[in-house]
Design an enzyme around this catalytic site. Structure first.
Site, PDB file in Angstrom:
ATOM      1  N   SER A  56       0.702  -1.242   0.567  1.00 35.74           N
ATOM      2  CA  SER A  56      -0.396  -0.186  -0.026  1.00 35.74           C
ATOM      3  C   SER A  56       0.843   0.970   0.204  1.00 35.74           C
ATOM      4  O   SER A  56       1.959   1.175   0.357  1.00 35.74           O
ATOM      5  CB  SER A  56      -0.546  -0.499   1.286  1.00 35.74           C
ATOM      6  OG  SER A  56      -1.929   0.859   1.483  1.00 35.74           O
ATOM      7  N   ASP A  57       0.428   2.419  -1.024  1.00 39.05           N
ATOM      8  CA  ASP A  57       1.344   4.135  -0.624  1.00 39.05           C
ATOM      9  C   ASP A  57      -0.033   4.665  -0.997  1.00 39.05           C
ATOM     10  O   ASP A  57      -0.580   4.400  -1.556  1.00 39.05           O
ATOM     11  CB  ASP A  57       1.800   3.420  -2.134  1.00 39.05           C
ATOM     12  CG  ASP A  57       3.524   4.295  -1.264  1.00 39.05           C
ATOM     13  OD1 ASP A  57       4.241   3.795  -0.723  1.00 39.05           O
ATOM     14  OD2 ASP A  57       3.048   5.859  -1.816  1.00 39.05           O
ATOM     15  N   GLN A  58       0.473   6.075  -0.167  1.00 39.36           N
ATOM     16  CA  GLN A  58      -0.426   6.927  -0.364  1.00 39.36           C
ATOM     17  C   GLN A  58      -0.132   8.124  -1.378  1.00 39.36           C
ATOM     18  O   GLN A  58       1.491   8.644  -0.766  1.00 39.36           O
ATOM     19  CB  GLN A  58      -1.143   7.828   1.024  1.00 39.36           C
ATOM     20  CG  GLN A  58      -2.342   8.184   0.921  1.00 39.36           C
ATOM     21  CD  GLN A  58      -1.731   8.954   2.229  1.00 39.36           C
ATOM     22  OE1 GLN A  58      -1.402   9.608   3.097  1.00 39.36           O
ATOM     23  NE2 GLN A  58      -3.490   7.798   2.788  1.00 39.36           N
TER      24      GLN A  58
END
Length: 201
Positions: free
Chosen positions: A70-72
């Site tokens: 996951s990355d934002q």
């Protein structure tokens, strides 16, 4: 039911705490990837590419796992990307630019079966409407929470909520770094339902 072990491809304590809420056993490992944006890449493309890269980077070492990456990425209305500030001054600049603005947070999510190479991808949008913030408020907030490892320079799970006028999105967990609703959907598609498995608690 599958016995594949879940692996969270992250060293973030915030993502780890979110995943613990599902009550499923999992391991954690920190992927080493280059997070530099590619020229012409949109915020959504960047978030999903980095999420997939985190999962694939660990696939060789963890070859019997379901790997969660996951990355934002945060984006101002003019398209400017807001990454992790790293320093106090950069955090001041980010919050000053976000003041009175609607900032779009895009959280990429990848679920990779490292044994079969099956992959599910998703990008969760969430819009944050910031209040008009003055310099005193920004300095007071940053001195108290020091959110220098957080995209957008705030901690949603803490006093970050004091910075906002309103929130608009499906899953507020995505602001902390892991869109749990989308992850649960992915797990259920592959036959794992957190409600029907023994918990780790």
């Amino acid at each position: 039911m599958t016995t594949s072990t879940l692996l969270l491809a992250s060293s973030s304590p915030y993502r780890r705490a979110l995943l613990e809420r599902l009550g499923l056993p999992f391991e954690c490992a920190s992927p080493d990837i280059d997070e530099t944006p590619i020229n012409g890449e949109t915020a959504e493309q960047l978030a999903t590419r980095l999420a997939e890269s985190k999962a694939r980077t660990l696939a060789r070492e963890y070859n019997q796992h379901w790997i969660i990456g996951s990355d934002q990425v945060a984006s101002l209305p003019d398209g400017t990307l807001l990454n992790k500030p790293g320093t106090h001054q950069q955090a001041v600049e980010q919050l000053s630019r976000s003041s009175g603005q609607s900032v779009l947070f895009l959280t990429g999510l990848a679920l990779l079966d490292s044994q079969s190479n099956r992959l599910q991808m998703h990008c969760e949008p969430f819009e944050v409407h910031f209040r008009d913030l003055d310099t005193t408020e920004i300095e007071a907030y940053l001195n108290r929470e020091q959110p220098y490892d957080c995209a957008g320079s705030f901690k949603m799970e803490g006093l970050g909520i004091t910075l906002f006028r309103s929130l608009n999105g499906r899953d507020p967990n995505s602001l902390i770094g892991l869109p749990l609703i989308a992850l649960i959907d992915m797990l259920r598609q592959w036959g794992r339902n957190p409600l029907l498995e023994p918990t780790t608690n």
